[in-house]
Design a protein around this motif. Structure first.
Motif, PDB file in Angstrom:
ATOM      1  N   HIS A  82      52.246  36.502  50.523  1.00  0.00           N
ATOM      2  CA  HIS A  82      52.191  37.170  49.226  1.00  0.00           C
ATOM      3  C   HIS A  82      50.792  37.591  48.797  1.00  0.00           C
ATOM      4  CE1 HIS A  82      56.277  35.367  48.492  1.00  0.00           C
ATOM      5  NE2 HIS A  82      56.434  36.644  48.178  1.00  0.00           N
ATOM      6  N   LEU A  83      49.767  37.258  49.536  1.00  0.00           N
ATOM      7  CA  LEU A  83      48.422  37.636  49.101  1.00  0.00           C
ATOM      8  C   LEU A  83      48.039  39.013  49.618  1.00  0.00           C
ATOM      9  CD1 LEU A  83      46.107  37.256  51.559  1.00  0.00           C
ATOM     10  CD2 LEU A  83      46.610  34.878  51.092  1.00  0.00           C
ATOM     11  N   ARG A  84      47.181  39.679  48.876  1.00  0.00           N
ATOM     12  CA  ARG A  84      46.626  40.984  49.240  1.00  0.00           C
ATOM     13  C   ARG A  84      45.108  40.839  49.196  1.00  0.00           C
ATOM     14  NH1 ARG A  84      51.407  40.984  49.483  1.00  0.00           N
ATOM     15  NH2 ARG A  84      52.880  42.500  48.705  1.00  0.00           N
ATOM     16  N   VAL A  85      44.435  41.236  50.264  1.00  0.00           N
ATOM     17  CA  VAL A  85      42.977  41.154  50.318  1.00  0.00           C
ATOM     18  C   VAL A  85      42.417  42.563  50.151  1.00  0.00           C
ATOM     19  CG1 VAL A  85      40.978  40.515  51.708  1.00  0.00           C
ATOM     20  CG2 VAL A  85      43.052  39.136  51.817  1.00  0.00           C
ATOM     21  N   THR A  86      41.540  42.717  49.174  1.00  0.00           N
ATOM     22  CA  THR A  86      40.873  43.994  48.953  1.00  0.00           C
ATOM     23  C   THR A  86      39.389  43.819  49.234  1.00  0.00           C
ATOM     24  OG1 THR A  86      40.504  43.571  46.611  1.00  0.00           O
ATOM     25  CG2 THR A  86      42.550  44.690  47.197  1.00  0.00           C
ATOM     26  N   ARG A  87      38.687  44.933  49.432  1.00  0.00           N
ATOM     27  CA  ARG A  87      37.250  44.899  49.716  1.00  0.00           C
ATOM     28  C   ARG A  87      36.503  45.783  48.716  1.00  0.00           C
ATOM     29  NH1 ARG A  87      35.804  42.198  54.637  1.00  0.00           N
ATOM     30  NH2 ARG A  87      33.809  42.675  53.708  1.00  0.00           N
ATOM     31  N   PRO A  88      36.375  45.312  47.452  1.00  0.00           N
ATOM     32  CA  PRO A  88      35.683  46.142  46.458  1.00  0.00           C
ATOM     33  C   PRO A  88      34.170  46.158  46.678  1.00  0.00           C
ATOM     34  CG  PRO A  88      36.219  44.029  45.508  1.00  0.00           C
ATOM     35  CD  PRO A  88      36.833  44.055  46.888  1.00  0.00           C
ATOM     36  N   VAL A  89      33.547  47.259  46.309  1.00  0.00           N
ATOM     37  CA  VAL A  89      32.093  47.379  46.355  1.00  0.00           C
ATOM     38  C   VAL A  89      31.555  46.735  45.088  1.00  0.00           C
ATOM     39  CG1 VAL A  89      30.151  48.992  46.351  1.00  0.00           C
ATOM     40  CG2 VAL A  89      32.180  49.475  47.726  1.00  0.00           C
ATOM     41  N   VAL A  90      30.600  45.849  45.241  1.00  0.00           N
ATOM     42  CA  VAL A  90      30.015  45.138  44.107  1.00  0.00           C
ATOM     43  C   VAL A  90      28.884  45.978  43.528  1.00  0.00           C
ATOM     44  CG1 VAL A  90      28.816  43.044  43.378  1.00  0.00           C
ATOM     45  CG2 VAL A  90      30.592  42.919  45.129  1.00  0.00           C
ATOM     46  N   HIS A  91      28.974  46.295  42.233  1.00  0.00           N
ATOM     47  CA  HIS A  91      27.951  47.079  41.541  1.00  0.00           C
ATOM     48  C   HIS A  91      27.134  46.157  40.651  1.00  0.00           C
ATOM     49  CE1 HIS A  91      29.399  51.015  42.771  1.00  0.00           C
ATOM     50  NE2 HIS A  91      30.616  50.525  42.631  1.00  0.00           N
ATOM     51  N   ARG A  92      25.834  46.377  40.655  1.00  0.00           N
ATOM     52  CA  ARG A  92      24.922  45.575  39.835  1.00  0.00           C
ATOM     53  C   ARG A  92      24.059  46.507  38.982  1.00  0.00           C
ATOM     54  NH1 ARG A  92      23.073  43.255  45.111  1.00  0.00           N
ATOM     55  NH2 ARG A  92      24.621  41.704  45.627  1.00  0.00           N
ATOM     56  N   VAL A  93      23.696  46.023  37.809  1.00  0.00           N
ATOM     57  CA  VAL A  93      22.721  46.754  36.997  1.00  0.00           C
ATOM     58  C   VAL A  93      21.369  46.386  37.562  1.00  0.00           C
ATOM     59  CG1 VAL A  93      21.774  47.053  34.695  1.00  0.00           C
ATOM     60  CG2 VAL A  93      24.230  46.656  35.001  1.00  0.00           C
ATOM     61  N   ASN A  94      20.657  47.392  38.106  1.00  0.00           N
ATOM     62  CA  ASN A  94      19.456  47.084  38.867  1.00  0.00           C
ATOM     63  C   ASN A  94      18.322  48.071  38.614  1.00  0.00           C
ATOM     64  OD1 ASN A  94      18.050  45.504  40.661  1.00  0.00           O
ATOM     65  ND2 ASN A  94      18.727  46.629  42.466  1.00  0.00           N
ATOM     66  N   GLY A  95      18.232  48.614  37.449  1.00  0.00           N
ATOM     67  CA  GLY A  95      17.126  49.536  37.161  1.00  0.00           C
ATOM     68  C   GLY A  95      17.183  50.785  38.024  1.00  0.00           C
TER      69      GLY A  95
END
Length: 93
Positions: free
Chosen positions: A31-44
């Motif tokens: 029942h699990l679904r694995v996704t690969r989201p891109v991590v966004h950071r506030v970085n100037g």
């Protein structure tokens, strides 16, 4: 901990191997679904995302919600199956 979707849809107790990131319910491998989201950071002015995508485990309901798809809840599917298989009673007059 047991898989919530197995319990809700089939009434079985299956060992959970992960926890949904969205709703914290236990999930079995089926029942699990694995996704690969891109991590966004506030970085100037520098790079604002990670070079490698993260791993996120979601249940089918949370995965569908993230994709904008509507799903029937597993417990509702189980109730519909029970209603279809239940013997019909004749009306009392």
């Amino acid at each position: 901990m047991n898989c919530y979707d197995c319990h809700a849809s089939e009434g079985t107790a299956t060992a959970a191997v992960a926890v949904c990131h969205g709703c914290n319910s236990g999930l079995c491998p089926g029942h699990l679904r694995v996704t690969r989201p891109v991590v966004h950071r506030v970085n100037g002015t520098g790079v604002s995302h990670s070079p490698a995508p993260a791993r996120q485990v979601l249940c089918a309901t949370c995965h569908a919600a993230a994709q904008g798809i509507s799903l029937t809840a597993p417990s509702a599917e189980r109730a519909e199956r029970a209603e279809r298989t239940a013997p019909r009673r004749s009306p009392v007059t």
